[in-house]
Design a protein around this motif. Structure first.
Motif, PDB file in Angstrom:
ATOM      1  N   PRO A  57       4.430 -18.541   0.273  1.00 39.50           N
ATOM      2  CA  PRO A  57       5.128 -18.364  -0.261  1.00 39.50           C
ATOM      3  C   PRO A  57       6.510 -18.231  -0.562  1.00 39.50           C
ATOM      4  N   THR A  58       6.932 -18.696  -2.165  1.00 35.38           N
ATOM      5  CA  THR A  58       8.214 -19.033  -2.570  1.00 35.38           C
ATOM      6  C   THR A  58       8.550 -17.954  -2.449  1.00 35.38           C
ATOM      7  N   LYS A  59      10.495 -18.158  -2.810  1.00 36.50           N
ATOM      8  CA  LYS A  59      11.290 -17.582  -2.565  1.00 36.50           C
ATOM      9  C   LYS A  59      10.529 -15.865  -3.569  1.00 36.50           C
ATOM     10  N   GLU A  60      10.522 -16.410  -4.808  1.00 36.92           N
ATOM     11  CA  GLU A  60      10.102 -15.378  -5.954  1.00 36.92           C
ATOM     12  C   GLU A  60       9.496 -14.633  -5.525  1.00 36.92           C
ATOM     13  N   ALA A  61       8.167 -14.858  -4.501  1.00 35.78           N
ATOM     14  CA  ALA A  61       7.593 -13.985  -4.095  1.00 35.78           C
ATOM     15  C   ALA A  61       7.939 -13.710  -3.240  1.00 35.78           C
ATOM     16  N   ASP A  62       8.498 -13.961  -1.980  1.00 41.93           N
ATOM     17  CA  ASP A  62       9.734 -12.761  -1.051  1.00 41.93           C
ATOM     18  C   ASP A  62      10.325 -12.111  -1.694  1.00 41.93           C
ATOM     19  N   PHE A  63      10.833 -11.966  -2.372  1.00 41.39           N
ATOM     20  CA  PHE A  63      11.199 -10.924  -3.549  1.00 41.39           C
ATOM     21  C   PHE A  63      10.551 -10.338  -4.090  1.00 41.39           C
ATOM     22  N   LEU A  64       9.291 -10.463  -4.469  1.00 38.51           N
ATOM     23  CA  LEU A  64       8.802  -9.863  -5.518  1.00 38.51           C
ATOM     24  C   LEU A  64       7.901  -8.686  -4.620  1.00 38.51           C
ATOM     25  N   TYR A  65       7.292  -9.283  -2.991  1.00 36.76           N
ATOM     26  CA  TYR A  65       6.235  -8.301  -2.288  1.00 36.76           C
ATOM     27  C   TYR A  65       6.701  -6.935  -1.813  1.00 36.76           C
ATOM     28  N   PRO A  66       8.009  -6.723  -1.383  1.00 35.12           N
ATOM     29  CA  PRO A  66       8.585  -5.247  -1.142  1.00 35.12           C
ATOM     30  C   PRO A  66       8.219  -4.157  -1.910  1.00 35.12           C
ATOM     31  N   ARG A  67       8.637  -4.968  -3.529  1.00 38.18           N
ATOM     32  CA  ARG A  67       8.917  -3.803  -4.813  1.00 38.18           C
ATOM     33  C   ARG A  67       7.548  -3.981  -5.062  1.00 38.18           C
ATOM     34  N   ILE A  68       6.268  -4.702  -5.423  1.00 40.99           N
ATOM     35  CA  ILE A  68       5.180  -4.344  -5.511  1.00 40.99           C
ATOM     36  C   ILE A  68       4.290  -3.931  -4.499  1.00 40.99           C
ATOM     37  N   LEU A  69       4.305  -3.792  -3.196  1.00 37.50           N
ATOM     38  CA  LEU A  69       3.790  -3.220  -2.697  1.00 37.50           C
ATOM     39  C   LEU A  69       4.734  -1.444  -2.488  1.00 37.50           C
ATOM     40  N   LYS A  70       5.451  -1.119  -3.430  1.00 38.38           N
ATOM     41  CA  LYS A  70       5.980   0.507  -3.405  1.00 38.38           C
ATOM     42  C   LYS A  70       5.729   0.504  -4.543  1.00 38.38           C
ATOM     43  N   ILE A  71       5.305  -0.267  -5.851  1.00 41.97           N
ATOM     44  CA  ILE A  71       5.003  -0.413  -7.058  1.00 41.97           C
ATOM     45  C   ILE A  71       3.271   0.494  -6.460  1.00 41.97           C
ATOM     46  N   ILE A  72       2.678  -0.144  -5.665  1.00 43.19           N
ATOM     47  CA  ILE A  72       1.291   0.546  -5.421  1.00 43.19           C
ATOM     48  C   ILE A  72       0.607   1.912  -5.227  1.00 43.19           C
ATOM     49  N   GLU A  73       2.166   1.291  -3.757  1.00 44.66           N
ATOM     50  CA  GLU A  73       2.310   2.633  -3.405  1.00 44.66           C
ATOM     51  C   GLU A  73       2.448   4.201  -4.466  1.00 44.66           C
ATOM     52  N   GLU A  74       3.366   4.074  -5.571  1.00 48.51           N
ATOM     53  CA  GLU A  74       4.171   4.776  -5.790  1.00 48.51           C
ATOM     54  C   GLU A  74       3.081   5.171  -7.062  1.00 48.51           C
ATOM     55  N   TRP A  75       2.676   4.839  -7.471  1.00 48.78           N
ATOM     56  CA  TRP A  75       0.393   4.507  -8.650  1.00 48.78           C
ATOM     57  C   TRP A  75      -0.421   5.380  -7.534  1.00 48.78           C
ATOM     58  N   ASN A  76      -0.812   4.790  -6.152  1.00 46.25           N
ATOM     59  CA  ASN A  76      -1.726   5.713  -5.367  1.00 46.25           C
ATOM     60  C   ASN A  76      -1.269   7.286  -5.260  1.00 46.25           C
ATOM     61  N   ASP A  77       0.215   7.227  -5.077  1.00 47.40           N
ATOM     62  CA  ASP A  77       0.939   8.269  -5.198  1.00 47.40           C
ATOM     63  C   ASP A  77       0.660  10.072  -6.340  1.00 47.40           C
ATOM     64  N   ALA A  78       0.936   8.607  -7.661  1.00 50.19           N
ATOM     65  CA  ALA A  78       1.054   9.458  -8.528  1.00 50.19           C
ATOM     66  C   ALA A  78      -0.623   9.710  -8.303  1.00 50.19           C
ATOM     67  N   ILE A  79      -1.694   9.062  -8.466  1.00 54.18           N
ATOM     68  CA  ILE A  79      -2.706   9.706  -8.399  1.00 54.18           C
ATOM     69  C   ILE A  79      -3.211  10.661  -7.448  1.00 54.18           C
ATOM     70  N   THR A  80      -2.671  11.360  -6.618  1.00 47.62           N
ATOM     71  CA  THR A  80      -3.411  11.538  -5.537  1.00 47.62           C
ATOM     72  C   THR A  80      -2.650  13.424  -6.309  1.00 47.62           C
ATOM     73  N   HIS A  81      -1.077  12.990  -6.466  1.00 52.42           N
ATOM     74  CA  HIS A  81      -0.673  14.525  -6.462  1.00 52.42           C
ATOM     75  C   HIS A  81      -1.467  14.672  -8.217  1.00 52.42           C
ATOM     76  N   VAL A  82      -1.989  14.275  -8.823  1.00 45.26           N
ATOM     77  CA  VAL A  82      -2.634  14.437 -10.063  1.00 45.26           C
ATOM     78  C   VAL A  82      -4.009  15.403  -9.804  1.00 45.26           C
ATOM     79  N   ASP A  83      -4.672  14.467  -8.886  1.00 48.11           N
ATOM     80  CA  ASP A  83      -5.655  15.192  -8.131  1.00 48.11           C
ATOM     81  C   ASP A  83      -5.908  16.484  -7.805  1.00 48.11           C
ATOM     82  N   THR A  84      -5.062  16.432  -6.184  1.00 50.09           N
ATOM     83  CA  THR A  84      -4.706  17.854  -5.578  1.00 50.09           C
ATOM     84  C   THR A  84      -3.690  18.467  -5.988  1.00 50.09           C
ATOM     85  N   GLN A  85      -2.989  18.090  -7.261  1.00 53.48           N
ATOM     86  CA  GLN A  85      -2.195  19.273  -8.049  1.00 53.48           C
ATOM     87  C   GLN A  85      -1.319  20.136  -6.512  1.00 53.48           C
TER      88      GLN A  85
END
Length: 247
Positions: A57-85
């Motif tokens: 990975p480049t330094k740009e990839a190192d910068f993006l990795y934890p942030r993209i992980l958080k984006i995916i986690e928030e998206w999955n969390d939002a979907i779960t919230h919608v499904d289970t209310q």
């Protein structure tokens, strides 16, 4: 866009396009194409080849990795919230090193479950460096450690003080030595070197085993005062006697 981000995460973790293709049930050219599309979109290079197989990975990839992980986690969390209310329960992972896990976590848990009844907690135990790595990957939410580990991606706070003592039979010829790669192992080895001591060594690879030996009046060791019960004698140390516990 999400399929591009997932491909990026997998390549970053595996350092290999072929492994990513297998993990995502895609062809290798498809993975390469997805990474190129993401690079074109961001206008940066994310990976460089190191030989035939390994991708770094480049330094740009190192910068993006934890942030993209958080984006995916928030998206999955939002979907779960919608499904289970209303029945949705949050998840929280609080990792700890051995001492913190044994003596701080039991004091914290009653407060956590009282104030956060809709949260499912888990408390894995691992080394300080492992906890930092898992924090950087957003795979744990909080860490409790007894070493001042550093990372640009996290903040660190002192939450408690710990006294280290010399516990056990002070006249014993045997020294209980914890595993070398643990904080207590490092402290015990340094103490022996600093004081030019060469006792008979009993190596232990388990915190509970060391305590059991002390209770059976076998040997001595430097250990957290938090771990001792009244049956185990101890002496205060003149040096190496205090350390911080960190959140």
């Amino acid at each position: 866009m999400f399929h591009l981000l997932k491909a990026f995460l997998s390549v970053y973790e595996t350092h290999n396009f072929t492994k990513t293709a297998n993990n995502l049930y895609l062809s290798q050219p498809t993975v390469s194409s997805q990474i190129r599309k993401l690079e074109d979109y961001l206008n940066v290079s994310l990976f460089v080849r190191n030989g035939k197989q390994e991708i770094l990975p480049t330094k740009e990839a190192d910068f993006l990795y934890p942030r993209i992980l958080k984006i995916i986690e928030e998206w999955n969390d939002a979907i779960t919230h919608v499904d289970t209310q209303k029945t949705y329960r949050e998840k929280c992972v609080l990792a700890s090193s051995q001492t913190c896990g044994a003596y701080l976590i039991p004091k914290i848990v009653p407060v956590l479950v009282k104030h956060f009844p809709m949260v499912n907690f888990s408390f894995p135990v691992m080394s300080g460096p492992e906890i930092v790595q898992e924090l950087e990957k957003a795979k744990v939410d909080f860490g409790l450690i007894e070493t001042p580990e550093r990372s640009e991606l996290m903040t660190r706070h002192v939450i408690a003080k710990d006294e280290l003592v010399l516990a056990g039979d002070s006249n014993s010829d045997y020294w209980i030595l914890p595993e070398t790669n643990s904080p207590l192992g490092f402290i015990n080895e340094n103490y022996l070197k600093y004081n030019n001591l060469s006792p008979n060594l009993i190596r232990t690879y388990n915190h509970e085993m060391a305590l059991a030996l002390l209770k059976h009046q076998v040997g001595k060791t430097i250990i957290s005062k938090l771990a001792l019960d009244p049956s185990i004698p101890y002496q205060h140390l003149k040096t190496l006697n205090n350390r911080n516990l960190y959140l």
